[in-house]
Design a protein around this motif. Sequence first.
Motif, PDB file in Angstrom:
ATOM      1  N   LEU A 303       0.868  -1.214   0.070  1.00  0.00           N
ATOM      2  CA  LEU A 303       0.096   0.068   0.124  1.00  0.00           C
ATOM      3  C   LEU A 303       0.636   1.216  -0.116  1.00  0.00           C
ATOM      4  O   LEU A 303       1.599   1.457   0.806  1.00  0.00           O
ATOM      5  CB  LEU A 303      -0.931   0.036   1.259  1.00  0.00           C
ATOM      6  CG  LEU A 303      -1.924   1.225   1.501  1.00  0.00           C
ATOM      7  CD1 LEU A 303      -2.724   1.501   0.411  1.00  0.00           C
ATOM      8  CD2 LEU A 303      -2.443   1.017   2.877  1.00  0.00           C
ATOM      9  N   ARG A 304       0.522   2.051  -0.899  1.00  0.00           N
ATOM     10  CA  ARG A 304       1.569   3.537  -1.331  1.00  0.00           C
ATOM     11  C   ARG A 304       0.520   4.361  -1.265  1.00  0.00           C
ATOM     12  O   ARG A 304      -0.472   4.529  -1.637  1.00  0.00           O
ATOM     13  CB  ARG A 304       2.238   3.291  -2.499  1.00  0.00           C
ATOM     14  CG  ARG A 304       3.640   2.221  -2.281  1.00  0.00           C
ATOM     15  CD  ARG A 304       4.593   2.645  -3.340  1.00  0.00           C
ATOM     16  NE  ARG A 304       5.335   1.377  -3.360  1.00  0.00           N
ATOM     17  CZ  ARG A 304       6.724   1.533  -2.876  1.00  0.00           C
ATOM     18  NH1 ARG A 304       6.853   2.693  -2.201  1.00  0.00           N
ATOM     19  NH2 ARG A 304       7.476   0.737  -2.893  1.00  0.00           N
ATOM     20  N   ILE A 305       1.034   5.566  -0.371  1.00  0.00           N
ATOM     21  CA  ILE A 305       0.029   6.769  -0.371  1.00  0.00           C
ATOM     22  C   ILE A 305       0.911   8.047  -0.601  1.00  0.00           C
ATOM     23  O   ILE A 305       2.203   8.217  -0.183  1.00  0.00           O
ATOM     24  CB  ILE A 305      -0.327   6.746   1.264  1.00  0.00           C
ATOM     25  CG1 ILE A 305      -0.937   5.708   1.823  1.00  0.00           C
ATOM     26  CG2 ILE A 305      -1.494   7.972   1.418  1.00  0.00           C
ATOM     27  CD1 ILE A 305      -1.070   5.523   3.156  1.00  0.00           C
ATOM     28  N   ALA A 306       0.298   8.765  -1.467  1.00  0.00           N
ATOM     29  CA  ALA A 306       0.998  10.332  -1.738  1.00  0.00           C
ATOM     30  C   ALA A 306      -0.167  11.306  -1.456  1.00  0.00           C
ATOM     31  O   ALA A 306      -1.304  11.074  -1.526  1.00  0.00           O
ATOM     32  CB  ALA A 306       1.754  10.247  -2.870  1.00  0.00           C
ATOM     33  N   GLU A 307       0.295  12.614  -1.373  1.00  0.00           N
ATOM     34  CA  GLU A 307      -0.757  13.704  -1.333  1.00  0.00           C
ATOM     35  C   GLU A 307      -0.308  14.878  -2.247  1.00  0.00           C
ATOM     36  O   GLU A 307       0.805  15.209  -2.550  1.00  0.00           O
ATOM     37  CB  GLU A 307      -0.307  14.104   0.213  1.00  0.00           C
ATOM     38  CG  GLU A 307      -1.453  15.374   0.660  1.00  0.00           C
ATOM     39  CD  GLU A 307      -1.150  15.602   2.051  1.00  0.00           C
ATOM     40  OE1 GLU A 307      -1.558  14.909   2.972  1.00  0.00           O
ATOM     41  OE2 GLU A 307      -1.019  16.876   2.345  1.00  0.00           O
ATOM     42  N   LYS A 308      -1.447  15.470  -2.655  1.00  0.00           N
ATOM     43  CA  LYS A 308      -0.915  16.468  -3.664  1.00  0.00           C
ATOM     44  C   LYS A 308      -0.566  17.749  -2.873  1.00  0.00           C
ATOM     45  O   LYS A 308      -1.227  18.072  -1.987  1.00  0.00           O
ATOM     46  CB  LYS A 308      -2.487  16.753  -4.510  1.00  0.00           C
ATOM     47  CG  LYS A 308      -2.267  17.800  -5.452  1.00  0.00           C
ATOM     48  CD  LYS A 308      -2.035  17.359  -6.807  1.00  0.00           C
ATOM     49  CE  LYS A 308      -1.745  18.453  -7.980  1.00  0.00           C
ATOM     50  NZ  LYS A 308      -3.294  18.556  -8.529  1.00  0.00           N
ATOM     51  N   LEU A 309       0.332  18.322  -3.689  1.00  0.00           N
ATOM     52  CA  LEU A 309       0.876  19.407  -3.090  1.00  0.00           C
ATOM     53  C   LEU A 309       0.128  20.483  -3.542  1.00  0.00           C
ATOM     54  O   LEU A 309      -0.516  20.471  -4.683  1.00  0.00           O
ATOM     55  CB  LEU A 309       2.493  19.680  -3.427  1.00  0.00           C
ATOM     56  CG  LEU A 309       3.380  18.778  -2.559  1.00  0.00           C
ATOM     57  CD1 LEU A 309       4.697  18.678  -3.264  1.00  0.00           C
ATOM     58  CD2 LEU A 309       3.281  18.962  -1.250  1.00  0.00           C
ATOM     59  N   ASN A 310       0.254  22.005  -2.815  1.00  0.00           N
ATOM     60  CA  ASN A 310      -0.455  23.175  -3.188  1.00  0.00           C
ATOM     61  C   ASN A 310       0.443  23.821  -4.197  1.00  0.00           C
ATOM     62  O   ASN A 310       0.823  24.965  -3.830  1.00  0.00           O
ATOM     63  CB  ASN A 310      -0.870  23.884  -2.081  1.00  0.00           C
ATOM     64  CG  ASN A 310      -1.755  24.703  -2.173  1.00  0.00           C
ATOM     65  OD1 ASN A 310      -2.307  24.880  -3.389  1.00  0.00           O
ATOM     66  ND2 ASN A 310      -2.246  25.635  -1.056  1.00  0.00           N
ATOM     67  N   THR A 311       0.825  23.207  -5.286  1.00  0.00           N
ATOM     68  CA  THR A 311       1.580  23.961  -6.208  1.00  0.00           C
ATOM     69  C   THR A 311       0.913  24.103  -7.392  1.00  0.00           C
ATOM     70  O   THR A 311      -0.145  23.498  -7.861  1.00  0.00           O
ATOM     71  CB  THR A 311       2.887  23.299  -6.433  1.00  0.00           C
ATOM     72  OG1 THR A 311       2.501  22.004  -6.745  1.00  0.00           O
ATOM     73  CG2 THR A 311       3.991  23.431  -5.396  1.00  0.00           C
ATOM     74  N   LYS A 312       1.224  25.257  -8.518  1.00  0.00           N
ATOM     75  CA  LYS A 312       0.376  25.570  -9.546  1.00  0.00           C
ATOM     76  C   LYS A 312       1.085  24.560 -10.696  1.00  0.00           C
ATOM     77  O   LYS A 312       2.237  24.480 -10.802  1.00  0.00           O
ATOM     78  CB  LYS A 312       0.659  27.147  -9.934  1.00  0.00           C
ATOM     79  CG  LYS A 312      -0.071  28.058  -9.073  1.00  0.00           C
ATOM     80  CD  LYS A 312      -1.001  28.791 -10.048  1.00  0.00           C
ATOM     81  CE  LYS A 312      -2.025  29.498  -9.573  1.00  0.00           C
ATOM     82  NZ  LYS A 312      -1.955  29.491  -8.062  1.00  0.00           N
ATOM     83  N   GLU A 313       0.291  23.873 -11.517  1.00  0.00           N
ATOM     84  CA  GLU A 313       0.833  23.056 -12.480  1.00  0.00           C
ATOM     85  C   GLU A 313       0.935  23.925 -13.595  1.00  0.00           C
ATOM     86  O   GLU A 313       0.279  24.993 -13.881  1.00  0.00           O
ATOM     87  CB  GLU A 313      -0.049  22.056 -12.818  1.00  0.00           C
ATOM     88  CG  GLU A 313      -0.230  21.016 -11.898  1.00  0.00           C
ATOM     89  CD  GLU A 313      -1.139  19.802 -12.252  1.00  0.00           C
ATOM     90  OE1 GLU A 313      -1.092  19.749 -13.712  1.00  0.00           O
ATOM     91  OE2 GLU A 313      -1.957  19.302 -11.535  1.00  0.00           O
ATOM     92  N   LYS A 314       2.074  23.566 -14.697  1.00  0.00           N
ATOM     93  CA  LYS A 314       2.367  24.619 -15.534  1.00  0.00           C
ATOM     94  C   LYS A 314       1.520  24.368 -16.861  1.00  0.00           C
ATOM     95  O   LYS A 314       1.103  23.112 -16.965  1.00  0.00           O
ATOM     96  CB  LYS A 314       3.976  24.615 -16.053  1.00  0.00           C
ATOM     97  CG  LYS A 314       4.619  25.447 -15.022  1.00  0.00           C
ATOM     98  CD  LYS A 314       6.059  25.114 -15.102  1.00  0.00           C
ATOM     99  CE  LYS A 314       6.847  24.739 -13.787  1.00  0.00           C
ATOM    100  NZ  LYS A 314       7.691  23.700 -14.122  1.00  0.00           N
TER     101      LYS A 314
END
Length: 314
Positions: A303-314
């Motif tokens: 089980l792998r978990i990641a969290e979206k960062l609050n950065t603007k996509e280009k």
Amino acid sequence: MIEYHKPVMYAECIEALQIKDNAIVIDATLGGGGHTEGILRANPTVKVYAFDQDPDALKFAKKRLEEFEDRVVFIESNFSDLRTQLALHKVNRIDGILFDLGVSSHQLDDAERGFSFSKESPLDMRMDKARDLTASVILNTYKHGDLIRIFRDYGEEKAAKKVASLIVNNRDKINYQTSLDLNNLLNDNMKMNPKFFIKMLSRLYQALRIEVNQEMEVLNAVLLDAVHLLAPQGRIVIESYHSLEDKIVKRFFVNQASTCSCPSSFPVCCCDVVAKLKIITKKPLTATPEELQINSRSRSCKLRIAEKLNTKEK
Ligand SMILES: C[S@@+](CC[C@H](N)C(=O)[O-])C[C@H]1O[C@@H](n2cnc3c(N)ncnc32)[C@H](O)[C@@H]1O
């Protein structure tokens, strides 16, 4: 309620999603609806969009989740069409997404589906019966080299070349239609200890299933879309059961969490890569000893978990 599929690492997945009020959560692999039910129960304001490409799974889960009717939307589709399907439902931001990859216990147990080598069954293995590619087509038509590749890469089978040669060299005598056609050929020609023979069959059937359903390709295709749709602090939670799947997920997370894509020979960074994910699980979580005792399927789960960062996509 009959047991369709016992969800693996159930509590860990629900916790990992960090479900907030009014969250929109995607269950990309509904199956028997166990995880979806957990998500719906975790917060009375959450809404779930649940995907499965197998109409049987949707039928079962719809019945199970009747009481949540107004908070769950069922989508019969491959999750590789995530973005298109959600756009059709006017969803362009999500707060969490769960993938519990592979097949359910119910699919494995249903002889008609042909996933299991232990029953006489058609060599089918399609999760989505509308597709054309079956295990039978692979065995009857794939080139020798392609058979070696799938048995080696997806089955991690040491005897991949020998098995592929046997299959191809016997095509004039055998039309591979049922599990017995394949099992008998191998049993007659590979003199093996029965215990090892069963293990080999299990690896070969797994390899065929992965190829039939293009499991690595669709996983590769969906990950970027999932991250694109996630709102800041949204979580992506993935349970995989095959080392190659886990490798794809691990590499993807590392890549999306990276702040530089310059070649290692560059003395200073000159790219403008922005990290999109924060990795929550440096090492994958695995099932507890208690769960291993009651659910053998949990043995190979990572089980792998990641969290979206609050950065603007280009
Ligand atoms: C391991 S089961 C999920 C079990 C589920 N978490 C539960 O609690 O019952 C995987 C399910 O995902 C579905 N599935 C696998 N790959 C898929 C894909 N690419 N697109 C849509 N559904 C998929 C399978 O048909 C199966 O029903």
